[in-house]
Motif scaffolding. Structure first.
Motif, mmCIF file in Angstrom:
data_model
loop_
_atom_site.group_PDB
_atom_site.id
_atom_site.type_symbol
_atom_site.label_atom_id
_atom_site.label_comp_id
_atom_site.label_asym_id
_atom_site.label_seq_id
_atom_site.Cartn_x
_atom_site.Cartn_y
_atom_site.Cartn_z
ATOM 1 N N ALA A 50 0.739 -1.163 0.107
ATOM 2 C CA ALA A 50 -0.046 -0.158 -0.170
ATOM 3 C C ALA A 50 0.868 1.374 -0.043
ATOM 4 N N TYR A 51 1.970 1.451 0.765
ATOM 5 C CA TYR A 51 2.956 2.299 0.800
ATOM 6 C C TYR A 51 3.591 2.645 -0.578
ATOM 7 N N ILE A 52 3.907 1.758 -1.227
ATOM 8 C CA ILE A 52 4.460 1.821 -2.429
ATOM 9 C C ILE A 52 3.721 2.182 -3.399
ATOM 10 N N ALA A 53 2.481 1.713 -3.327
ATOM 11 C CA ALA A 53 1.303 2.199 -4.395
ATOM 12 C C ALA A 53 0.912 3.592 -4.232
ATOM 13 N N GLY A 54 1.139 4.061 -2.742
ATOM 14 C CA GLY A 54 1.132 5.422 -2.575
ATOM 15 C C GLY A 54 1.893 6.321 -3.298
ATOM 16 N N VAL A 55 3.346 5.993 -3.036
ATOM 17 C CA VAL A 55 4.395 6.762 -3.312
ATOM 18 C C VAL A 55 4.536 6.663 -4.770
ATOM 19 N N VAL A 56 4.168 5.614 -5.519
ATOM 20 C CA VAL A 56 3.983 5.446 -6.878
ATOM 21 C C VAL A 56 2.976 6.465 -7.680
ATOM 22 N N LYS A 57 1.865 6.757 -6.825
ATOM 23 C CA LYS A 57 0.637 7.491 -7.238
ATOM 24 C C LYS A 57 1.065 8.926 -7.245
ATOM 25 N N ASP A 69 2.120 15.889 -3.196
ATOM 26 C CA ASP A 69 1.385 16.218 -2.032
ATOM 27 C C ASP A 69 1.605 15.180 -1.152
ATOM 28 N N PHE A 70 2.341 15.690 0.250
ATOM 29 C CA PHE A 70 2.621 14.695 1.204
ATOM 30 C C PHE A 70 1.326 14.462 1.899
ATOM 31 N N ASN A 71 0.215 15.240 1.835
ATOM 32 C CA ASN A 71 -0.876 15.181 2.690
ATOM 33 C C ASN A 71 -1.653 13.706 2.216
ATOM 34 N N ASP A 72 -1.523 13.605 0.857
ATOM 35 C CA ASP A 72 -2.026 12.488 0.212
ATOM 36 C C ASP A 72 -1.064 11.215 0.601
ATOM 37 N N ALA A 75 -2.221 10.177 4.026
ATOM 38 C CA ALA A 75 -3.569 9.604 4.089
ATOM 39 C C ALA A 75 -3.356 8.140 3.249
ATOM 40 N N ASP A 76 -2.303 7.896 2.723
ATOM 41 C CA ASP A 76 -2.020 6.540 1.944
ATOM 42 C C ASP A 76 -1.441 5.774 3.147
ATOM 43 N N THR A 77 -0.387 6.324 3.968
ATOM 44 C CA THR A 77 0.054 5.589 5.002
ATOM 45 C C THR A 77 -0.710 5.286 5.924
ATOM 46 N N VAL A 78 -1.742 6.009 6.344
ATOM 47 C CA VAL A 78 -2.764 5.669 7.351
ATOM 48 C C VAL A 78 -3.972 4.600 7.018
ATOM 49 N N GLY A 79 -4.274 4.557 5.513
ATOM 50 C CA GLY A 79 -4.773 3.467 5.027
ATOM 51 C C GLY A 79 -4.115 2.199 5.035
ATOM 52 N N GLY A 80 -2.858 2.315 4.848
ATOM 53 C CA GLY A 80 -2.301 0.980 4.576
ATOM 54 C C GLY A 80 -2.087 0.518 6.060
ATOM 55 N N LEU A 81 -1.718 1.213 7.228
ATOM 56 C CA LEU A 81 -1.620 0.656 8.631
ATOM 57 C C LEU A 81 -3.043 0.284 8.744
ATOM 58 N N ILE A 82 -4.187 0.955 8.662
ATOM 59 C CA ILE A 82 -5.249 0.302 9.122
ATOM 60 C C ILE A 82 -5.832 -0.944 8.465
ATOM 61 N N GLY A 83 -5.582 -1.196 6.987
ATOM 62 C CA GLY A 83 -5.791 -2.163 6.290
ATOM 63 C C GLY A 83 -4.716 -3.492 6.891
ATOM 64 N N GLY A 84 -3.384 -3.075 7.349
ATOM 65 C CA GLY A 84 -2.577 -4.052 7.791
ATOM 66 C C GLY A 84 -3.113 -4.560 9.044
ATOM 67 N N LEU A 85 -3.427 -3.546 9.948
ATOM 68 C CA LEU A 85 -4.554 -4.047 11.290
ATOM 69 C C LEU A 85 -5.600 -4.687 11.260
ATOM 70 N N LEU A 86 -6.304 -4.375 9.961
ATOM 71 C CA LEU A 86 -7.719 -5.345 9.860
ATOM 72 C C LEU A 86 -7.471 -6.633 9.502
ATOM 73 N N PHE A 87 -6.394 -6.810 8.524
ATOM 74 C CA PHE A 87 -5.762 -8.159 8.336
ATOM 75 C C PHE A 87 -5.585 -8.999 9.660
ATOM 76 N N LEU A 88 -4.965 -8.313 10.574
ATOM 77 C CA LEU A 88 -4.535 -9.135 11.728
ATOM 78 C C LEU A 88 -5.797 -9.600 12.499
ATOM 79 N N LEU A 89 -6.963 -9.083 12.303
ATOM 80 C CA LEU A 89 -7.967 -9.665 12.988
ATOM 81 C C LEU A 89 -8.625 -10.691 12.256
#
Length: 89
Positions: A50-57, A69-72, A75-89
């Motif tokens: 997810a992080y690599i996809a955000g940087v490429v975008k 845009d570092f704010n984008d 947001a990509d990093t936050v989404g990646g962290l949430i997705g990773g944590l959701l996978f652990l559930l």
């Protein structure tokens, strides 16, 4: 909502999905080929994708619009962290 532009929500949701799907796919693939990986390791791989996809975008946006845009990326990093944590559930 709360002064956050709607494109940031789209970035969070897209990277959340990328991290979750990439984590699940890597976990099941590595276990399918009998090359054990923990769920935490797969979650980290999902976040990495997810992080690599955000940087490429953002690099593509910079090439097209001339603005990284570092704010984008945040947001990509936050989404990646949430997705990773959701996978652990």
């Amino acid at each position: 909502m709360c002064g956050i532009p709607s494109d940031k929500y789209a970035n969070v949701i897209c990277c959340l999905l990328i991290a979750f799907v990439a984590g699940a796919a890597s976990f099941y693939f590595f276990n399918l080929i009998h090359c054990g990986i923990s769920k935490a390791g797969a979650a980290v791989m999902g976040f990495g994708f997810a992080y690599i996809a955000g940087v490429v975008k953002e690099k593509l946006d910079e090439r097209r619009d001339g603005k990284f845009d570092f704010n984008d990326l945040f947001a990509d990093t936050v989404g990646g962290l949430i997705g990773g944590l959701l996978f652990l559930l």
